[in-house]
Design a protein around this motif. Structure first.
Motif, PDB file in Angstrom:
ATOM      1  N   THR A 262      58.882   3.037  70.494  1.00 43.28           N
ATOM      2  CA  THR A 262      59.644   4.198  70.038  1.00 43.28           C
ATOM      3  C   THR A 262      61.129   3.821  69.825  1.00 43.28           C
ATOM      4  O   THR A 262      61.677   4.243  68.724  1.00 43.28           O
ATOM      5  CB  THR A 262      59.695   5.103  71.400  1.00 43.28           C
ATOM      6  N   LEU A 263      61.597   2.946  70.785  1.00 41.62           N
ATOM      7  CA  LEU A 263      62.975   2.116  70.354  1.00 41.62           C
ATOM      8  C   LEU A 263      63.336   1.856  69.130  1.00 41.62           C
ATOM      9  O   LEU A 263      64.154   1.767  68.244  1.00 41.62           O
ATOM     10  CB  LEU A 263      63.524   1.521  71.538  1.00 41.62           C
ATOM     11  N   VAL A 264      62.190   0.707  68.818  1.00 40.02           N
ATOM     12  CA  VAL A 264      62.179  -0.089  67.449  1.00 40.02           C
ATOM     13  C   VAL A 264      62.038   1.049  66.251  1.00 40.02           C
ATOM     14  O   VAL A 264      62.987   0.891  65.106  1.00 40.02           O
ATOM     15  CB  VAL A 264      61.076  -1.053  67.291  1.00 40.02           C
TER      16      VAL A 264
ATOM     17  N   ARG B 118      70.358  13.209  49.908  1.00 42.53           N
ATOM     18  CA  ARG B 118      71.652  13.457  50.614  1.00 42.53           C
ATOM     19  C   ARG B 118      71.600  14.810  51.550  1.00 42.53           C
ATOM     20  O   ARG B 118      71.839  15.986  50.856  1.00 42.53           O
ATOM     21  CB  ARG B 118      72.798  13.390  49.638  1.00 42.53           C
ATOM     22  N   PRO B 119      71.288  14.849  52.627  1.00 39.25           N
ATOM     23  CA  PRO B 119      71.294  16.118  53.451  1.00 39.25           C
ATOM     24  C   PRO B 119      72.497  16.777  53.358  1.00 39.25           C
ATOM     25  O   PRO B 119      73.819  16.412  53.009  1.00 39.25           O
ATOM     26  CB  PRO B 119      71.093  15.630  55.020  1.00 39.25           C
ATOM     27  N   ALA B 120      72.554  18.263  53.150  1.00 37.78           N
ATOM     28  CA  ALA B 120      73.893  18.899  52.704  1.00 37.78           C
ATOM     29  C   ALA B 120      74.484  19.186  53.866  1.00 37.78           C
ATOM     30  O   ALA B 120      75.722  19.685  53.887  1.00 37.78           O
ATOM     31  CB  ALA B 120      73.222  20.198  52.037  1.00 37.78           C
ATOM     32  N   ASN B 121      74.012  19.201  55.203  1.00 36.28           N
ATOM     33  CA  ASN B 121      74.678  19.778  56.382  1.00 36.28           C
ATOM     34  C   ASN B 121      74.385  19.051  57.572  1.00 36.28           C
ATOM     35  O   ASN B 121      73.392  18.205  57.470  1.00 36.28           O
ATOM     36  CB  ASN B 121      74.801  21.065  56.324  1.00 36.28           C
ATOM     37  N   ARG B 122      75.275  19.329  58.580  1.00 38.15           N
ATOM     38  CA  ARG B 122      74.809  18.603  59.889  1.00 38.15           C
ATOM     39  C   ARG B 122      73.567  19.181  60.605  1.00 38.15           C
ATOM     40  O   ARG B 122      73.017  18.405  61.202  1.00 38.15           O
ATOM     41  CB  ARG B 122      76.277  18.802  60.686  1.00 38.15           C
ATOM     42  N   SER B 123      73.502  20.744  60.415  1.00 39.98           N
ATOM     43  CA  SER B 123      72.252  21.274  60.957  1.00 39.98           C
ATOM     44  C   SER B 123      71.059  20.541  60.473  1.00 39.98           C
ATOM     45  O   SER B 123      69.926  20.064  61.199  1.00 39.98           O
ATOM     46  CB  SER B 123      72.250  22.618  60.642  1.00 39.98           C
ATOM     47  N   ARG B 124      70.644  20.160  59.064  1.00 34.70           N
ATOM     48  CA  ARG B 124      69.682  19.415  58.453  1.00 34.70           C
ATOM     49  C   ARG B 124      69.525  18.290  58.962  1.00 34.70           C
ATOM     50  O   ARG B 124      68.473  17.525  59.286  1.00 34.70           O
ATOM     51  CB  ARG B 124      69.594  19.729  56.975  1.00 34.70           C
ATOM     52  N   THR B 125      70.736  17.398  59.028  1.00 31.31           N
ATOM     53  CA  THR B 125      70.596  16.242  59.650  1.00 31.31           C
ATOM     54  C   THR B 125      70.142  16.100  61.066  1.00 31.31           C
ATOM     55  O   THR B 125      69.207  15.219  61.380  1.00 31.31           O
ATOM     56  CB  THR B 125      71.770  15.428  59.576  1.00 31.31           C
ATOM     57  N   LEU B 126      70.609  17.072  61.813  1.00 32.19           N
ATOM     58  CA  LEU B 126      70.388  17.002  63.376  1.00 32.19           C
ATOM     59  C   LEU B 126      68.561  17.290  63.216  1.00 32.19           C
ATOM     60  O   LEU B 126      67.943  16.886  64.143  1.00 32.19           O
ATOM     61  CB  LEU B 126      70.889  17.799  64.237  1.00 32.19           C
ATOM     62  N   ILE B 127      68.136  18.348  62.720  1.00 32.16           N
ATOM     63  CA  ILE B 127      66.859  18.577  62.594  1.00 32.16           C
ATOM     64  C   ILE B 127      66.115  17.224  62.132  1.00 32.16           C
ATOM     65  O   ILE B 127      64.806  17.009  62.996  1.00 32.16           O
ATOM     66  CB  ILE B 127      66.544  19.564  61.616  1.00 32.16           C
ATOM     67  N   ARG B 128      66.524  16.652  61.185  1.00 29.79           N
ATOM     68  CA  ARG B 128      65.787  15.407  60.790  1.00 29.79           C
ATOM     69  C   ARG B 128      65.650  14.499  61.806  1.00 29.79           C
ATOM     70  O   ARG B 128      64.592  13.627  62.066  1.00 29.79           O
ATOM     71  CB  ARG B 128      66.403  14.895  59.539  1.00 29.79           C
ATOM     72  N   LEU B 129      66.866  14.174  62.679  1.00 33.52           N
ATOM     73  CA  LEU B 129      66.854  13.369  63.600  1.00 33.52           C
ATOM     74  C   LEU B 129      65.920  13.575  64.727  1.00 33.52           C
ATOM     75  O   LEU B 129      65.282  12.783  65.498  1.00 33.52           O
ATOM     76  CB  LEU B 129      68.400  13.413  64.093  1.00 33.52           C
ATOM     77  N   GLY B 130      65.867  14.920  65.085  1.00 36.24           N
ATOM     78  CA  GLY B 130      64.797  15.403  66.103  1.00 36.24           C
ATOM     79  C   GLY B 130      63.375  14.955  65.558  1.00 36.24           C
ATOM     80  O   GLY B 130      62.766  14.503  66.381  1.00 36.24           O
ATOM     81  N   VAL B 131      63.070  15.704  64.419  1.00 40.44           N
ATOM     82  CA  VAL B 131      61.776  14.953  63.729  1.00 40.44           C
ATOM     83  C   VAL B 131      61.425  13.572  63.838  1.00 40.44           C
ATOM     84  O   VAL B 131      60.485  12.995  64.328  1.00 40.44           O
ATOM     85  CB  VAL B 131      61.741  15.413  62.390  1.00 40.44           C
ATOM     86  N   LEU B 132      62.654  12.609  63.715  1.00 41.32           N
ATOM     87  CA  LEU B 132      62.397  11.225  63.641  1.00 41.32           C
ATOM     88  C   LEU B 132      61.996  10.626  65.304  1.00 41.32           C
ATOM     89  O   LEU B 132      61.361   9.805  65.475  1.00 41.32           O
ATOM     90  CB  LEU B 132      63.656  10.529  63.128  1.00 41.32           C
ATOM     91  N   VAL B 133      62.744  11.356  66.263  1.00 36.07           N
ATOM     92  CA  VAL B 133      62.427  10.989  67.381  1.00 36.07           C
ATOM     93  C   VAL B 133      61.063  11.340  68.110  1.00 36.07           C
ATOM     94  O   VAL B 133      60.508  10.483  68.543  1.00 36.07           O
ATOM     95  CB  VAL B 133      63.244  11.725  68.432  1.00 36.07           C
ATOM     96  N   LEU B 134      60.575  12.350  67.574  1.00 43.02           N
ATOM     97  CA  LEU B 134      59.134  12.797  67.723  1.00 43.02           C
ATOM     98  C   LEU B 134      58.099  11.622  67.183  1.00 43.02           C
ATOM     99  O   LEU B 134      57.355  11.224  67.543  1.00 43.02           O
ATOM    100  CB  LEU B 134      58.690  14.074  67.301  1.00 43.02           C
ATOM    101  N   TYR B 135      58.557  11.423  65.813  1.00 47.65           N
ATOM    102  CA  TYR B 135      57.447  10.538  64.882  1.00 47.65           C
ATOM    103  C   TYR B 135      57.818   9.057  65.693  1.00 47.65           C
ATOM    104  O   TYR B 135      56.687   8.334  65.799  1.00 47.65           O
ATOM    105  CB  TYR B 135      58.209  10.378  63.755  1.00 47.65           C
ATOM    106  N   ALA B 136      58.873   8.683  66.439  1.00 49.55           N
ATOM    107  CA  ALA B 136      58.954   7.279  66.904  1.00 49.55           C
ATOM    108  C   ALA B 136      58.245   7.275  68.166  1.00 49.55           C
ATOM    109  O   ALA B 136      57.542   6.227  68.521  1.00 49.55           O
ATOM    110  CB  ALA B 136      60.476   7.160  67.213  1.00 49.55           C
TER     111      ALA B 136
ATOM    112  N   GLY C 270      55.439   4.909  68.633  1.00 52.40           N
ATOM    113  CA  GLY C 270      55.090   3.877  69.574  1.00 52.40           C
ATOM    114  C   GLY C 270      53.606   3.922  70.521  1.00 52.40           C
ATOM    115  O   GLY C 270      53.140   2.799  70.668  1.00 52.40           O
ATOM    116  N   LEU C 271      53.178   5.208  70.654  1.00 55.04           N
ATOM    117  CA  LEU C 271      52.023   5.390  71.380  1.00 55.04           C
ATOM    118  C   LEU C 271      50.951   4.757  70.440  1.00 55.04           C
ATOM    119  O   LEU C 271      49.947   4.028  71.266  1.00 55.04           O
ATOM    120  CB  LEU C 271      51.872   6.798  71.498  1.00 55.04           C
ATOM    121  N   ALA C 272      50.973   5.109  69.355  1.00 54.53           N
ATOM    122  CA  ALA C 272      49.743   4.514  68.454  1.00 54.53           C
ATOM    123  C   ALA C 272      49.916   3.167  68.390  1.00 54.53           C
ATOM    124  O   ALA C 272      48.596   2.339  68.431  1.00 54.53           O
ATOM    125  CB  ALA C 272      50.025   5.261  66.956  1.00 54.53           C
ATOM    126  N   GLY C 273      50.932   2.530  68.085  1.00 43.61           N
ATOM    127  CA  GLY C 273      50.924   0.936  68.067  1.00 43.61           C
ATOM    128  C   GLY C 273      50.457   0.290  69.084  1.00 43.61           C
ATOM    129  O   GLY C 273      49.719  -0.731  69.361  1.00 43.61           O
TER     130      GLY C 273
END
Length: 382
Positions: A271-273, A223-241, A245-248
């Motif tokens: 990327t969207l999936v 459970r992320p402790a705060n909004r900042s950590r959640t936003l950072i994780r979302l940013g990382v997930l965008v890059l991962y997506a 997408g490129l690799a697939g």
């Protein structure tokens, strides 16, 4: 003459205090003092029952029960969807002269069990367009001058549906003492085999998305402790997506030449999936913790995969799985990939909106849940 201070009395008091300290030290060193009973020590429980209690805690037992329920749901969902594929309202376009068109449509729609949903069209070209734009899965062309009719199918949209439509047409034609010629106007690529690559590609993207979100949560608490950590994780997930997408797209395109010629389109879809699956997983896990992971598996694996249309398209699935398939990322993603590669992107707008809704909704849920938990942990907040 001056007199000496009463030193002996003071020394006597100090000596008494010193003897008391010595007595306390002796009692401390040699054991409990007299008159104070020793505190009994409770021996640690031994035996199988104690070892079992240590090995299987109440929390672990609850997780085992949860895993069992997910397992049984997985079995029930897949067997329920695949154990007896039955055609139900397969869309069929009928091209026939006006004087017999209504009769053929009524005959097809009156078949026991409603295997097809026939609709009259103006001519053969209109019937062909309906198949290629995914408005129909097959098209029946009636020969008014002879006894040899034609059935148009597009096996790239699902070989099992094309085969089922062919069997139905052959049975009807045999009863009418007519013959049917089957023409596949859009078959899968040579490297796509039975047209399953779209499904497997989306399956890998979805699994990678929610697994990555889960791993990130487990690495620093579910459970992320705060909004900042959640936003950072979302940013990382965008890059991962994006990377996923490129690799697939590279694997199914230049790698195996299964879905070649659509590299950048597949990159965007992938990327969207991935983002839809990852953001939804992050949101549910942020809100519900470990229970959120179970909900993700229920949505994407237990319900999403068998209803996606990858193995059996919607017209061959029972009503429950047919109804939910396109409302979940595996089904929506499979439709977008398949129709983009083989049908020029027709009938993809609804599926794209579904994927976008999961991506945006999951991100908003994650941020909102993090804000809610952060406000609960703030001092002075009731």
């Amino acid at each position: 003459m001056g007199t000496e201070p009463p030193a002996p009395r003071r020394l006597t008091r100090l000596s008494g205090f010193s003897r008391l300290c010595d007595h306390a030290r002796v009692n401390t060193d040699n054991g409990p003092s007299q008159g104070i009973p020793p505190t009994p020590s409770t021996p640690a429980p031994t035996g199988f029952a104690a070892e079992f209690k240590d090995a299987v805690t109440l929390r672990a037992f609850g997780l085992v029960i949860g895993g069992l329920l997910v397992q049984l749901a997985f079995i029930a969902s897949y067997i329920g969807a695949f154990h007896s594929p039955t055609p139900h309202r397969i869309p069929v376009a009928v091209a026939a002269p006006q004087q017999v068109s209504a009769k053929i449509v009524a005959q097809l729609n009156g078949l026991d069990g409603d295997p097809v949903r026939a609709e009259a069209v103006a001519d053969a070209d209109a019937a062909r367009r309906r198949v290629l734009t995914r408005a129909s899965d097959a098209a029946f062309l009636f020969d008014a001058t002879g006894t040899r009719d034609t059935l148009l199918v597009a096996s790239a949209g699902g070989p099992s549906v094309s085969q089922t439509a062919t069997q139905i047409a052959q049975r009807i034609e045999a009863a009418q003492h007519r013959q049917i010629t089957v023409t596949d106007i859009r078959s899968p690529n040579a490297g796509d085999g039975r047209g399953m690559t779209s499904f497997y590609l989306v399956l890998g993207w979805v699994i990678g998305g929610y697994l990555t979100a889960t791993i990130m949560g487990m690495a620093a608490g579910s459970r992320p402790a705060n909004r900042s950590r959640t936003l950072i994780r979302l940013g990382v997930l965008v890059l991962y997506a994006l990377v996923s997408g490129l690799a697939g797209a590279a694997i199914v395109g230049p790698g195996f030449d299964a879905l070649g010629g659509h590299f950048w389109a597949l990159t965007g879809i992938g990327t969207l999936v991935v983002l839809a699956a990852a953001a939804t997983a992050l949101g549910l896990q942020t809100l519900f913790g470990l229970l959120g992971t179970g909900l993700v598996i229920l949505l994407f694996v237990v319900l999403g995969n068998p209803s996606s249309g990858g193995v059996y398209p919607a017209p061959l699935l029972p009503s429950f799985w047919s109804a939910i398939g396109q409302a979940l990322p595996p089904g929506a993603g499979t439709t977008v990939v398949r129709n983009t590669v083989y049908f020029s992107g027709h009938a993809t707008s609804g599926a794209l909106w579904v994927l976008a809704a999961y991506a945006v909704g999951g991100a908003l849920l994650a941020v909102g849940a993090a804000w809610w938990r952060e406000s609960k942990s703030t001092p002075g907040t009731p």
